[in-house]
Design a protein around this motif. Structure first.
Motif, PDB file in Angstrom:
ATOM      1  N   TYR A 224     -12.303  74.691  30.377  1.00 37.73           N
ATOM      2  CA  TYR A 224     -12.753  76.565  30.940  1.00 37.73           C
ATOM      3  C   TYR A 224     -12.175  76.582  28.882  1.00 37.73           C
ATOM      4  O   TYR A 224     -11.489  75.765  28.302  1.00 37.73           O
ATOM      5  CB  TYR A 224     -11.156  77.453  30.938  1.00 37.73           C
ATOM      6  CG  TYR A 224     -11.662  78.755  30.805  1.00 37.73           C
ATOM      7  CD1 TYR A 224     -11.966  79.977  31.107  1.00 37.73           C
ATOM      8  CD2 TYR A 224     -10.446  78.319  30.067  1.00 37.73           C
ATOM      9  CE1 TYR A 224     -11.652  80.551  30.909  1.00 37.73           C
ATOM     10  CE2 TYR A 224     -10.227  79.961  29.582  1.00 37.73           C
ATOM     11  CZ  TYR A 224     -10.776  80.856  30.072  1.00 37.73           C
ATOM     12  OH  TYR A 224     -10.740  82.392  29.720  1.00 37.73           O
TER      13      TYR A 224
ATOM     14  N   GLU B 260     -12.075  79.312  24.906  1.00 43.04           N
ATOM     15  CA  GLU B 260     -12.032  80.153  24.868  1.00 43.04           C
ATOM     16  C   GLU B 260     -12.346  80.970  23.258  1.00 43.04           C
ATOM     17  O   GLU B 260     -12.050  79.308  22.247  1.00 43.04           O
ATOM     18  CB  GLU B 260      -9.969  80.903  24.920  1.00 43.04           C
ATOM     19  CG  GLU B 260      -9.132  80.878  26.489  1.00 43.04           C
ATOM     20  CD  GLU B 260      -8.329  80.657  26.585  1.00 43.04           C
ATOM     21  OE1 GLU B 260      -7.816  80.715  25.204  1.00 43.04           O
ATOM     22  OE2 GLU B 260      -7.523  81.131  27.413  1.00 43.04           O
TER      23      GLU B 260
ATOM     24  N   ARG C  19     -14.672  82.422  28.472  1.00 39.14           N
ATOM     25  CA  ARG C  19     -14.849  83.550  30.144  1.00 39.14           C
ATOM     26  C   ARG C  19     -14.962  83.177  30.877  1.00 39.14           C
ATOM     27  O   ARG C  19     -15.832  82.981  31.893  1.00 39.14           O
ATOM     28  CB  ARG C  19     -14.496  84.816  29.692  1.00 39.14           C
ATOM     29  CG  ARG C  19     -13.163  85.497  28.622  1.00 39.14           C
ATOM     30  CD  ARG C  19     -11.826  85.268  29.780  1.00 39.14           C
ATOM     31  NE  ARG C  19     -10.849  85.951  29.299  1.00 39.14           N
ATOM     32  CZ  ARG C  19     -10.435  87.269  30.068  1.00 39.14           C
ATOM     33  NH1 ARG C  19     -11.640  87.793  30.180  1.00 39.14           N
ATOM     34  NH2 ARG C  19      -9.616  87.672  28.561  1.00 39.14           N
TER      35      ARG C  19
ATOM     36  N   ASN D 217     -10.902  87.714  37.156  1.00 39.52           N
ATOM     37  CA  ASN D 217      -9.220  87.297  36.744  1.00 39.52           C
ATOM     38  C   ASN D 217      -8.429  86.793  38.482  1.00 39.52           C
ATOM     39  O   ASN D 217      -7.176  86.367  37.731  1.00 39.52           O
ATOM     40  CB  ASN D 217      -9.541  89.223  37.559  1.00 39.52           C
ATOM     41  CG  ASN D 217      -9.999  89.609  36.546  1.00 39.52           C
ATOM     42  OD1 ASN D 217      -9.840  90.271  35.055  1.00 39.52           O
ATOM     43  ND2 ASN D 217      -9.982  91.252  36.996  1.00 39.52           N
TER      44      ASN D 217
ATOM     45  N   LEU E  52      -8.755  83.853  36.237  1.00 38.28           N
ATOM     46  CA  LEU E  52      -7.835  83.496  34.929  1.00 38.28           C
ATOM     47  C   LEU E  52      -6.057  83.649  35.410  1.00 38.28           C
ATOM     48  O   LEU E  52      -5.249  83.285  34.952  1.00 38.28           O
ATOM     49  CB  LEU E  52      -8.031  85.076  34.552  1.00 38.28           C
ATOM     50  CG  LEU E  52     -10.029  84.712  33.833  1.00 38.28           C
ATOM     51  CD1 LEU E  52      -9.636  86.524  32.984  1.00 38.28           C
ATOM     52  CD2 LEU E  52      -9.223  84.063  32.623  1.00 38.28           C
TER      53      LEU E  52
ATOM     54  N   ILE F  86     -14.901  90.128  24.232  1.00 40.35           N
ATOM     55  CA  ILE F  86     -14.198  88.823  24.791  1.00 40.35           C
ATOM     56  C   ILE F  86     -12.842  88.147  24.280  1.00 40.35           C
ATOM     57  O   ILE F  86     -13.060  88.298  23.274  1.00 40.35           O
ATOM     58  CB  ILE F  86     -15.613  87.980  25.331  1.00 40.35           C
ATOM     59  CG1 ILE F  86     -16.242  87.744  26.196  1.00 40.35           C
ATOM     60  CG2 ILE F  86     -14.421  86.600  26.016  1.00 40.35           C
ATOM     61  CD1 ILE F  86     -17.041  86.505  26.438  1.00 40.35           C
TER      62      ILE F  86
ATOM     63  N   GLU G 130      -8.870  86.282  25.008  1.00 40.62           N
ATOM     64  CA  GLU G 130      -8.158  85.092  24.985  1.00 40.62           C
ATOM     65  C   GLU G 130      -7.462  85.262  26.062  1.00 40.62           C
ATOM     66  O   GLU G 130      -7.112  86.406  26.533  1.00 40.62           O
ATOM     67  CB  GLU G 130      -7.758  84.618  23.976  1.00 40.62           C
ATOM     68  CG  GLU G 130      -8.320  83.923  22.640  1.00 40.62           C
ATOM     69  CD  GLU G 130      -7.836  83.064  21.717  1.00 40.62           C
ATOM     70  OE1 GLU G 130      -6.304  83.208  21.784  1.00 40.62           O
ATOM     71  OE2 GLU G 130      -8.554  82.468  20.820  1.00 40.62           O
TER      72      GLU G 130
END
Length: 274
Positions: free
Chosen positions: A50, A52, A70, A117, A120, A270, A272
């Motif tokens: 992933y 950021e 993201r 989400n 995340l 976007i 972090e």
């Protein structure tokens, strides 16, 4: 990619020596990409990567993947790859999972997917972790294992954020020329003339070597470079359009949305994980 310096020759780098040391453990690593370049390598474990703060290029033997902030990339076990960030400020969040027999077919295929989400929030739990996560660690292991189990359910269709890598020396030179002149709107006829070949020969070379046409390759290259510009948050959409050779913002925006899957505006806001 010449601007990147390979600082990954140190044999103590985690991805070369630590990831596979405990074959039954899940390995966790979060890092600011200050080292700029991760050399070609592979793991016995599969990798959840992933990012950021920008764009990461993941190169395999046949493809260059463009991993935007993201989003995550699933890299199956045994896939040789190298990693380049668009800037030293890019952060990587990695989870490496042991391979099991008869797993969902999802885990055997490389691909890029958006992060929702739920994922995340699960990543938030891992933000301060580093190193091996054992089954006996009841406060950690179930969380990262649940994240893995959820991936096939949440990530149905990979985004086509990959560009085939030319192998023919002539196409390698052409791709370099395209990248250097991305601010111009180049035609296949002018490219063919510049490289002393016919338009038909140019078309055949692309189809044979990368299995897509010159126009398809050129358009993908422009859109992926536009994605990089947008993620820096230093340029307006109109400025980015000009930087990749589009005089019409609506035409650029529509082409970008068709290929990337989101409007250009979605990539200038976007944030972090904090």
């Amino acid at each position: 990619m010449d601007k990147y310096i390979n600082l990954a020759n140190n044999s103590s780098k985690y991805y070369l020596t630590e990831v596979d040391k405990k074959e039954k453990d899940i390995y966790c690593h979060h890092d600011l990409m200050g080292e700029n370049f991760i050399e070609t390598h592979k793991h016995d474990k599969a990798q959840f990567l992933y990012t950021e703060g920008g764009l990461v290029y993941v190169k395999t033997s046949s493809q260059t993947y463009f991993l935007p902030a993201r989003h995550y990339m699933w890299i199956p076990a045994g896939i040789t790859h190298s990693i380049y960030p668009s800037s030293p400020e890019v952060k990587m969040r990695n989870l490496y999972f042991p391979v099991k027999n008869e797993e969902n077919i999802f885990y055997s295929q490389e691909g890029i997917y958006p992060v929702n989400n739920l994922l995340l929030q699960m990543l938030l739990f891992t933000k301060q972790w580093k190193g091996n996560i054992k089954k006996s660690q009841k406060d950690k292991y179930p969380i990262v294992l649940a994240l893995k189990v959820l991936l096939p359910q949440l990530s149905k269709q990979p985004l086509l954020l990959n560009l085939p890598q030319p192998k023919d020396e002539r196409l390698i030179k052409i791709s370099e020329y395209l990248l250097e002149n991305l601010h111009k709107e180049l035609k296949s006829t002018s490219i063919a003339t510049h490289f002393n070949m016919s338009s038909k020969t140019l078309y055949r070379l692309f189809k044979k070597d990368v299995q897509i046409s010159f126009i398809q390759y050129y358009t993908l290259l422009r859109m992926f470079k536009a994605l990089e510009f947008l993620l820096t948050q230093q340029f307006t959409i109109a400025e980015v359009a000009l930087k990749v050779g589009y005089n019409s913002v609506p035409t650029f925006s529509n082409t970008f949305t068709k290929i990337i899957g989101k409007r250009p505006s979605a990539y200038i806001t976007i944030n972090e994980i904090y």
